[in-house]
Design a protein around this motif. Sequence first.
Motif, mmCIF file in Angstrom:
data_model
loop_
_atom_site.group_PDB
_atom_site.id
_atom_site.type_symbol
_atom_site.label_atom_id
_atom_site.label_comp_id
_atom_site.label_asym_id
_atom_site.label_seq_id
_atom_site.Cartn_x
_atom_site.Cartn_y
_atom_site.Cartn_z
ATOM 1 N N UNK A 1 16.163 -26.064 -7.482
ATOM 2 C CA UNK A 1 15.816 -24.516 -7.175
ATOM 3 C C UNK A 1 16.691 -23.780 -6.839
ATOM 4 N N UNK A 2 16.933 -24.505 -5.278
ATOM 5 C CA UNK A 2 19.031 -23.032 -5.183
ATOM 6 C C UNK A 2 19.467 -23.297 -6.633
ATOM 7 N N UNK A 3 19.647 -24.313 -7.018
ATOM 8 C CA UNK A 3 20.353 -24.039 -8.165
ATOM 9 C C UNK A 3 20.426 -23.441 -9.242
ATOM 10 N N UNK A 4 19.014 -23.185 -9.237
ATOM 11 C CA UNK A 4 18.521 -22.116 -10.752
ATOM 12 C C UNK A 4 18.248 -20.629 -10.334
ATOM 13 N N UNK A 5 18.403 -20.279 -8.349
ATOM 14 C CA UNK A 5 18.711 -19.881 -8.228
ATOM 15 C C UNK A 5 19.804 -18.847 -8.272
ATOM 16 N N UNK A 6 20.599 -19.998 -8.078
ATOM 17 C CA UNK A 6 22.439 -19.344 -8.913
ATOM 18 C C UNK A 6 22.866 -18.762 -9.603
ATOM 19 N N UNK A 7 21.939 -19.343 -10.794
ATOM 20 C CA UNK A 7 22.460 -19.337 -12.176
ATOM 21 C C UNK A 7 21.417 -17.560 -12.988
ATOM 22 N N UNK A 8 20.372 -17.092 -11.517
ATOM 23 C CA UNK A 8 19.249 -16.164 -11.643
ATOM 24 C C UNK A 8 20.597 -15.670 -11.698
ATOM 25 N N UNK A 9 20.975 -15.411 -10.487
ATOM 26 C CA UNK A 9 21.926 -14.579 -9.877
ATOM 27 C C UNK A 9 22.863 -13.939 -10.394
ATOM 28 N N UNK A 10 23.381 -15.138 -11.429
ATOM 29 C CA UNK A 10 24.469 -14.727 -11.777
ATOM 30 C C UNK A 10 24.865 -13.862 -13.339
ATOM 31 N N UNK A 11 23.120 -14.622 -13.491
ATOM 32 C CA UNK A 11 22.708 -13.574 -14.854
ATOM 33 C C UNK A 11 22.812 -11.917 -14.449
ATOM 34 N N UNK A 12 21.886 -12.122 -13.044
ATOM 35 C CA UNK A 12 21.915 -10.878 -12.520
ATOM 36 C C UNK A 12 23.245 -9.614 -12.434
ATOM 37 N N UNK A 13 24.346 -10.720 -12.053
ATOM 38 C CA UNK A 13 25.634 -9.900 -12.234
ATOM 39 C C UNK A 13 26.685 -9.867 -13.063
ATOM 40 N N UNK A 14 25.621 -10.062 -13.991
ATOM 41 C CA UNK A 14 26.854 -10.101 -15.326
ATOM 42 C C UNK A 14 26.869 -9.240 -15.880
ATOM 43 N N UNK A 15 27.888 -8.720 -15.941
ATOM 44 C CA UNK A 15 28.289 -7.891 -17.025
ATOM 45 C C UNK A 15 27.427 -7.388 -18.071
ATOM 46 N N UNK A 16 27.175 -8.306 -19.258
ATOM 47 C CA UNK A 16 26.493 -8.184 -20.435
ATOM 48 C C UNK A 16 25.366 -9.067 -20.272
#
Length: 374
Positions: A324-339
């Motif tokens: 779940x922490x790994x999944x959260x890491x991916x959602x964080x990458x989405x949140x900060x993604x330029x596009x």
Amino acid sequence: QCAAACPTGAITIFNEIGRGWRALHDPKKRVVFQIAPAVRVAVGEAFGLEPGVNAINKLVSALKMMGADEVYDTTFGADLTVMEEADEFLERLKKGGPFPMFTSCCPAWVKYVEEERPHFLKNISTCKSPMEMFAAVLKDQYARKDEEDGRTTYHIAIMPCTAKKMEAKRPEFQHDGKPDVDLVLTTQEIIMMIKESGIRFAELEGESPDLPFGMGTGAATIFGTTGGVAEAVARRVVEDKSKNTLQAIQFSGIRGSETIRAVTLPVGDRALRIAVVHGLVNAQKLLDDIESGQEYFDLVEVMTCKTGCVGGAGQPYGLIPVKQQRAEGLYEADRTALIKRSERNPIVTKLLEGAMKGRTHQLLHVEYKRPDKA
Ligand code: SF4
């Protein structure tokens, strides 16, 4: 290829790092990597980083030190998948089916349907997985480069998944007797190679993936966790593209850890029924409910591994909270993604409207057939 056997001899795990090293040391080969979304949030665990820390830039640096010529990001392939899968889905809506349309990114799921439920094969999207879309485009685009400099492009995919090794060897993904993906290395195998190199991974300065195929959107990054593919496709098919709509999709129930999640999203004058399921036993149950008419869905995302690819068999061992922490890491990458939406990936749109125009079916789609069982 070498094998590590357990003391009782009951389990033998093969690894292919020898093939990876040989390719990296072969001057006649141009070694080009792609890195899957789920790998970036797990690879650092072996080097003391917290689960979920996005270590893609450190991984790029490590691969370059080990001799990689170019390092790209599978999210580019995932954006292509979103574009093609959304078009296919909208086409099915126009034609009236067949529904549900099942996602096709997970090779273990495709294999299960072929072997056990072949009458559902027509429901599986004809889109290749992001790994295979990426590889088909790469080999197509690099053919001239190979002719010009006399080297052969050797393509290595770093995946969270052991089933991807099987997928890469499928006849559908061979051309002129050669596979589009020459070698699949799991996260665990790449960790072994980094350790063998003596690289101090945690201390590396990060380096971005190369262009042009190192660019992916937030939508593509969340492919690595359960619900991510369905959410990315939903972002593409909804007509209202405002920030509010993106948030409405995010909080619709599409994310989460429940094994079967059902959401309803409005698209035009229709209310789309979307299901997300992870874990094969749960997918089997959902298929039974669909078959018996107890449930109806327009689109179903299936990932064979619990929690999706972040919990794949090629990842470092971890319990559910780690995944779940790994999944959260991916959602964080989405949140900060330029596009955040695939149709805004400029490299993808340029290719689809330019070099690949009229050839998308040939390069990006596949038909799985089991005539003996269908
Ligand atoms: Fe591989 Fe598991 Fe992801 Fe399926 S869900 S693609 S088997 S890691």
